[in-house]
Design a protein around this motif. Structure first.
Motif, PDB file in Angstrom:
ATOM      1  N   THR A  19      79.703 105.429  22.922  1.00  0.00           N
ATOM      2  CA  THR A  19      78.724 104.787  23.792  1.00  0.00           C
ATOM      3  C   THR A  19      78.371 103.416  23.229  1.00  0.00           C
ATOM      4  OG1 THR A  19      77.804 106.936  24.423  1.00  0.00           O
ATOM      5  CG2 THR A  19      76.444 104.999  24.854  1.00  0.00           C
ATOM      6  N   ILE A  20      78.466 102.396  24.076  1.00  0.00           N
ATOM      7  CA  ILE A  20      78.323 101.011  23.633  1.00  0.00           C
ATOM      8  C   ILE A  20      77.286 100.290  24.477  1.00  0.00           C
ATOM      9  CG2 ILE A  20      79.526  98.819  23.313  1.00  0.00           C
ATOM     10  CD1 ILE A  20      82.162 100.628  23.331  1.00  0.00           C
ATOM     11  N   LYS A  21      76.267  99.758  23.830  1.00  0.00           N
ATOM     12  CA  LYS A  21      75.290  98.919  24.521  1.00  0.00           C
ATOM     13  C   LYS A  21      75.903  97.550  24.756  1.00  0.00           C
ATOM     14  CE  LYS A  21      70.636  96.942  24.153  1.00  0.00           C
ATOM     15  NZ  LYS A  21      69.319  96.991  23.456  1.00  0.00           N
ATOM     16  N   LEU A  22      75.774  97.033  25.992  1.00  0.00           N
ATOM     17  CA  LEU A  22      76.329  95.733  26.340  1.00  0.00           C
ATOM     18  C   LEU A  22      75.229  94.667  26.335  1.00  0.00           C
ATOM     19  CD1 LEU A  22      78.634  96.869  29.284  1.00  0.00           C
ATOM     20  CD2 LEU A  22      79.260  96.537  26.880  1.00  0.00           C
ATOM     21  N   TYR A  23      75.636  93.431  26.082  1.00  0.00           N
ATOM     22  CA  TYR A  23      74.685  92.320  25.948  1.00  0.00           C
ATOM     23  C   TYR A  23      75.051  91.173  26.892  1.00  0.00           C
ATOM     24  CZ  TYR A  23      72.906  94.536  21.701  1.00  0.00           C
ATOM     25  OH  TYR A  23      72.348  95.411  20.804  1.00  0.00           O
ATOM     26  N   PRO A  24      74.719  91.306  28.180  1.00  0.00           N
ATOM     27  CA  PRO A  24      75.042  90.242  29.137  1.00  0.00           C
ATOM     28  C   PRO A  24      74.317  88.927  28.862  1.00  0.00           C
ATOM     29  CG  PRO A  24      73.651  91.932  30.150  1.00  0.00           C
ATOM     30  CD  PRO A  24      74.101  92.477  28.839  1.00  0.00           C
ATOM     31  N   ASP A  25      73.152  88.995  28.192  1.00  0.00           N
ATOM     32  CA  ASP A  25      72.444  87.754  27.879  1.00  0.00           C
ATOM     33  C   ASP A  25      73.164  86.971  26.793  1.00  0.00           C
ATOM     34  OD1 ASP A  25      71.858  89.741  26.026  1.00  0.00           O
ATOM     35  OD2 ASP A  25      69.830  88.988  25.615  1.00  0.00           O
ATOM     36  N   ALA A  26      73.888  87.672  25.924  1.00  0.00           N
ATOM     37  CA  ALA A  26      74.612  87.010  24.841  1.00  0.00           C
ATOM     38  C   ALA A  26      75.976  86.513  25.288  1.00  0.00           C
ATOM     39  CB  ALA A  26      74.791  87.970  23.664  1.00  0.00           C
ATOM     40  N   ALA A  27      76.615  87.270  26.154  1.00  0.00           N
ATOM     41  CA  ALA A  27      77.966  86.928  26.618  1.00  0.00           C
ATOM     42  C   ALA A  27      78.088  87.268  28.100  1.00  0.00           C
ATOM     43  CB  ALA A  27      79.005  87.686  25.802  1.00  0.00           C
ATOM     44  N   PRO A  28      77.493  86.449  28.969  1.00  0.00           N
ATOM     45  CA  PRO A  28      77.496  86.774  30.404  1.00  0.00           C
ATOM     46  C   PRO A  28      78.892  86.886  31.015  1.00  0.00           C
ATOM     47  CG  PRO A  28      76.684  84.526  29.998  1.00  0.00           C
ATOM     48  CD  PRO A  28      76.737  85.216  28.675  1.00  0.00           C
ATOM     49  N   LYS A  29      79.783  85.965  30.678  1.00  0.00           N
ATOM     50  CA  LYS A  29      81.131  86.015  31.260  1.00  0.00           C
ATOM     51  C   LYS A  29      81.911  87.207  30.712  1.00  0.00           C
ATOM     52  CE  LYS A  29      81.650  81.051  32.158  1.00  0.00           C
ATOM     53  NZ  LYS A  29      82.445  79.823  31.872  1.00  0.00           N
ATOM     54  N   GLY A  30      81.854  87.369  29.397  1.00  0.00           N
ATOM     55  CA  GLY A  30      82.603  88.440  28.772  1.00  0.00           C
ATOM     56  C   GLY A  30      82.136  89.810  29.205  1.00  0.00           C
TER      57      GLY A  30
ATOM     58  N   THR B 145      83.991  86.741  20.488  1.00  0.00           N
ATOM     59  CA  THR B 145      82.871  87.150  21.323  1.00  0.00           C
ATOM     60  C   THR B 145      82.442  88.565  20.967  1.00  0.00           C
ATOM     61  OG1 THR B 145      83.617  85.769  23.175  1.00  0.00           O
ATOM     62  CG2 THR B 145      82.089  87.566  23.686  1.00  0.00           C
ATOM     63  N   VAL B 146      81.241  88.701  20.439  1.00  0.00           N
ATOM     64  CA  VAL B 146      80.629  90.017  20.223  1.00  0.00           C
ATOM     65  C   VAL B 146      79.729  90.264  21.427  1.00  0.00           C
ATOM     66  CG1 VAL B 146      79.199  91.431  18.710  1.00  0.00           C
ATOM     67  CG2 VAL B 146      80.640  89.637  17.729  1.00  0.00           C
ATOM     68  N   PHE B 147      80.059  91.270  22.223  1.00  0.00           N
ATOM     69  CA  PHE B 147      79.280  91.485  23.447  1.00  0.00           C
ATOM     70  C   PHE B 147      78.766  92.910  23.597  1.00  0.00           C
ATOM     71  CE2 PHE B 147      83.574  92.612  24.553  1.00  0.00           C
ATOM     72  CZ  PHE B 147      83.515  93.529  25.585  1.00  0.00           C
ATOM     73  N   GLY B 148      78.895  93.706  22.548  1.00  0.00           N
ATOM     74  CA  GLY B 148      78.383  95.060  22.597  1.00  0.00           C
ATOM     75  C   GLY B 148      78.191  95.634  21.211  1.00  0.00           C
ATOM     76  N   GLN B 149      77.501  96.758  21.156  1.00  0.00           N
ATOM     77  CA  GLN B 149      77.251  97.435  19.881  1.00  0.00           C
ATOM     78  C   GLN B 149      77.251  98.938  20.102  1.00  0.00           C
ATOM     79  OE1 GLN B 149      76.910  96.160  16.690  1.00  0.00           O
ATOM     80  NE2 GLN B 149      76.924  98.305  16.054  1.00  0.00           N
ATOM     81  N   THR B 150      78.038  99.633  19.326  1.00  0.00           N
ATOM     82  CA  THR B 150      78.087 101.094  19.407  1.00  0.00           C
ATOM     83  C   THR B 150      76.715 101.683  19.076  1.00  0.00           C
ATOM     84  OG1 THR B 150      80.412 101.104  18.755  1.00  0.00           O
ATOM     85  CG2 THR B 150      79.195 103.166  18.490  1.00  0.00           C
ATOM     86  N   VAL B 151      76.267 102.605  19.912  1.00  0.00           N
ATOM     87  CA  VAL B 151      74.997 103.291  19.658  1.00  0.00           C
ATOM     88  C   VAL B 151      75.205 104.792  19.461  1.00  0.00           C
ATOM     89  CG1 VAL B 151      73.550 101.600  20.838  1.00  0.00           C
ATOM     90  CG2 VAL B 151      74.533 103.497  22.155  1.00  0.00           C
TER      91      VAL B 151
END
Length: 277
Positions: free
Chosen positions: A65-76, A228-234
């Motif tokens: 399960t990976i949290k995504l970060y659209p604010d950090a990498a909107p295109k990615g 591009t780091v656009f997510g983090q495993t939770v």
């Protein structure tokens, strides 16, 4: 100097198999300001109401399960969401696994994928901690391939000196000057110089909290500033660890110079995008 540069080239060769990118705003492929104020993975990471997240189901291993970060990498982030929702990743594999580095997947070996590439997106608050979800890029351009950082070893940057990085920057620039500016050699050596320049920038902007987290959870800080780091495993770290421990052999996809191809295929069954409620 030559020996130092050759050592640097060998080091870069290991990283360039992810196809290093450049986050300097003047470089091709760059698309974000790394100093933009966002909430990233440098602090506590947990799913909160409204967050986008991905559940990657891996055959015979389980879910990550990976949290995504659209604010950090909107295109990615949107690119990954679109690909996942289209079923693109279903049946793809983790084709490259390097212990204490990363596990890479999502490559279309048919060559038929028609995905428009886009520039890397970096931020000082998005780092390559253990479990970070990132794009593997080609000369600063992202497409479909991703990797998950699997290095759990403590990284102590509390007293790191950037003098060696300065030597690499100068060395690559000196090599570049020996070639015509339109040559592939010039492009390669300047690209490597920019790689280390970006890394230096990110190390110099590594605050105490980020240093403490690298020391606590591990990661690959040598990749900061160039991917591009656009997510983090939770959740599903145990699955990541199992994947990272598989037996590997010579990887033809990496030019046959790296022992990183899983002997048994690691198949991604599906990737589901969800909203946390």
């Amino acid at each position: 100097m030559v020996k130092k540069i050759l050592a640097g080239i060998l080091c870069a060769a290991t990283m360039i198999t992810l196809s290093v990118g450049c986050s300097d705003s003047s470089a091709p492929g760059a698309s974000t300001d790394p100093s933009a104020k966002i909430t990233g993975n440098t602090g506590e990471v947990k799913l909160e109401k409204g967050d986008k997240y991905a559940v990657m189901t891996i055959k015979d291993y389980g879910d990550i399960t990976i949290k995504l970060y659209p604010d950090a990498a909107p295109k990615g982030t949107q690119n990954f969401i679109d690909l996942a929702n289209s079923g693109f990743y279903n049946g793809k594999t983790f084709h490259r696994v390097v212990a204490d580095f990363m596990a890479q997947g999502g490559k279309d070996f048919t060559g038929k994928t028609n995905v428009e590439s886009f520039g890397i997106e970096t931020n000082y608050n998005m780092r390559h901690f253990y479990g970070a979800f990132c794009y593997a890029n080609a000369l600063g351009n992202n497409s479909t391939e991703f990797y998950i950082v699997n290095n759990k070893k403590s990284q102590d940057y509390s007293s790191f000196s950037t003098s060696k990085i300065d030597n690499n920057i100068q060395g690559y620039e000196d090599y570049a000057k020996q070639y015509d500016k339109d040559s592939q050699e010039y492009t390669y050596y300047m690209f490597q110089a920019n790689y280390y320049r970006n890394l230096k920038q990110f190390i110099e902007n590594m605050d105490d909290a980020t240093k403490a987290k690298y020391k606590e959870v591990g990661g690959t800080p040598s990749l900061d500033g160039n991917y591009t780091v656009f997510g983090q495993t939770v959740d599903g770290f145990d699955v990541l660890d199992k994947i990272s421990a598989v037996e590997v052999e010579t990887n033809d996809a990496m030019g046959g110079k790296e022992v990183s191809k899983p002997k048994t295929e690691i198949i991604i069954e599906k990737v589901e995008i969800k909203d946390y409620e």
